[in-house]
Write an enzyme that holds these catalytic residues in place. Structure first.
Site, short mmCIF file in Angstrom:
data_model
loop_
_atom_site.label_atom_id
_atom_site.label_comp_id
_atom_site.label_asym_id
_atom_site.label_seq_id
_atom_site.Cartn_x
_atom_site.Cartn_y
_atom_site.Cartn_z
N HIS A 152 36.35 -66.60 50.51
CA HIS A 152 36.32 -65.96 49.19
C HIS A 152 35.38 -64.77 49.40
O HIS A 152 34.23 -64.96 49.85
CB HIS A 152 35.77 -66.92 48.12
CG HIS A 152 35.75 -66.32 46.75
ND1 HIS A 152 36.57 -66.75 45.72
CD2 HIS A 152 35.01 -65.31 46.22
CE1 HIS A 152 36.34 -66.05 44.63
NE2 HIS A 152 35.39 -65.17 44.91
N HIS A 185 32.67 -62.22 49.77
CA HIS A 185 31.25 -62.27 49.38
C HIS A 185 30.48 -61.19 50.13
O HIS A 185 30.82 -60.85 51.26
CB HIS A 185 30.63 -63.64 49.65
CG HIS A 185 30.87 -64.16 51.03
ND1 HIS A 185 32.09 -64.72 51.39
CD2 HIS A 185 30.09 -64.19 52.12
CE1 HIS A 185 32.01 -65.10 52.67
NE2 HIS A 185 30.82 -64.78 53.14
P1 5GP Z 1 30.03 -65.81 55.93
O1 5GP Z 1 29.66 -66.40 57.25
O2 5GP Z 1 31.39 -66.28 55.48
O3 5GP Z 1 29.88 -64.33 55.88
O4 5GP Z 1 28.97 -66.34 54.90
C1 5GP Z 1 29.05 -67.56 54.25
C2 5GP Z 1 27.68 -67.86 53.69
O5 5GP Z 1 27.82 -68.87 52.73
C3 5GP Z 1 26.69 -68.37 54.75
O6 5GP Z 1 25.56 -67.51 54.79
C4 5GP Z 1 26.34 -69.77 54.27
O7 5GP Z 1 25.00 -70.11 54.47
C5 5GP Z 1 26.71 -69.72 52.79
N1 5GP Z 1 27.12 -70.98 52.20
C6 5GP Z 1 27.99 -71.88 52.75
N2 5GP Z 1 28.15 -72.92 51.94
C7 5GP Z 1 27.38 -72.70 50.84
C8 5GP Z 1 27.13 -73.42 49.64
O8 5GP Z 1 27.65 -74.50 49.41
N3 5GP Z 1 26.27 -72.86 48.75
C9 5GP Z 1 25.67 -71.65 48.97
N4 5GP Z 1 24.84 -71.20 48.03
N5 5GP Z 1 25.88 -70.94 50.09
C10 5GP Z 1 26.72 -71.44 51.02
#
Ligand code: 5GP
Length: 163
Positions: free
Chosen positions: A141, A143
């Site tokens: 999603h 972010h």
């Molecule tokens: P990506 O690696 O997709 O750019 O970032 C995903 C982010 O989501 C990571 O920094 C991870 O720590 C965070 N994240 C994963 N699961 C959760 C959750 O359940 N709650 C929150 N607040 N952050 C999450």
């Protein structure tokens, strides 16, 4: 010998065929169906969808009609906030091609407001998004990571690591 009617008919069929191809191409792009490696169709069971649905808790720092921002569960800097659109977008690819102008304007405006509210204006911050496999995206999603509270300098760190 081809008569005039046959020629006209052939041209018309060709025109129809190319119009059909164009429509199919436009439909694919507008629907945001471009594939991003590592991300399939939008899955409304993803972690952030669950936070949006209130099924998972989060420390919310900002919310409006189009945007939600909450603290990252595993912060890598003293300030680590995730800024997400409320709409169902997997990455910047489908958001930039299919989100409404209101959604796009709202998320950009909220970024500045959140950075300010988190006290990052004076010392600065880093704002980034990961997309697909090479980006290292783990939650499908869209972010944006807002990082601050101490020097981030991720680009410098990566350059040093690569040397
Ligand atoms: P990506 O690696 O997709 O750019 O970032 C995903 C982010 O989501 C990571 O920094 C991870 O720590 C965070 N994240 C994963 N699961 C959760 C959750 O359940 N709650 C929150 N607040 N952050 C999450």
């Amino acid at each position: 010998m081809l008569n005039l009617t046959t020629i006209r008919l052939t041209i018309m069929i060709n025109k129809l065929f190319f119009t059909f191809l164009l429509l199919m191409f436009a439909r694919g792009s507008l629907a945001g169906s471009e594939t991003v490696s590592g991300i399939g169709e939008y899955d409304d069971n993803n972690t952030f969808a669950k936070i949006l649905q209130g099924k998972l808790p989060a420390n919310i720092v900002f919310e409006n009609e189009y945007v939600l921002a909450f603290e990252d569960i595993h912060p890598i800097k003293p300030v680590h906030v995730l800024i997400i659109p409320k709409g169902q977008y997997r990455s910047l690819i489908d958001f930039s091609s299919t989100a409404s102008d209101q959604e796009i304007i709202a998320i950009v405006k909220s970024m500045g407001k959140i950075a300010k509210a988190m006290g990052l204006t004076k010392d600065g911050f880093s704002l980034m998004t990961n997309s697909g496999h090479n980006g290292g995206q783990t939650v499908a999603h869209l972010h944006f990571h807002l990082l601050g509270g101490e020097p981030v300098h991720w680009e410098k760190a990566l350059r040093e690591k690569n040397n």
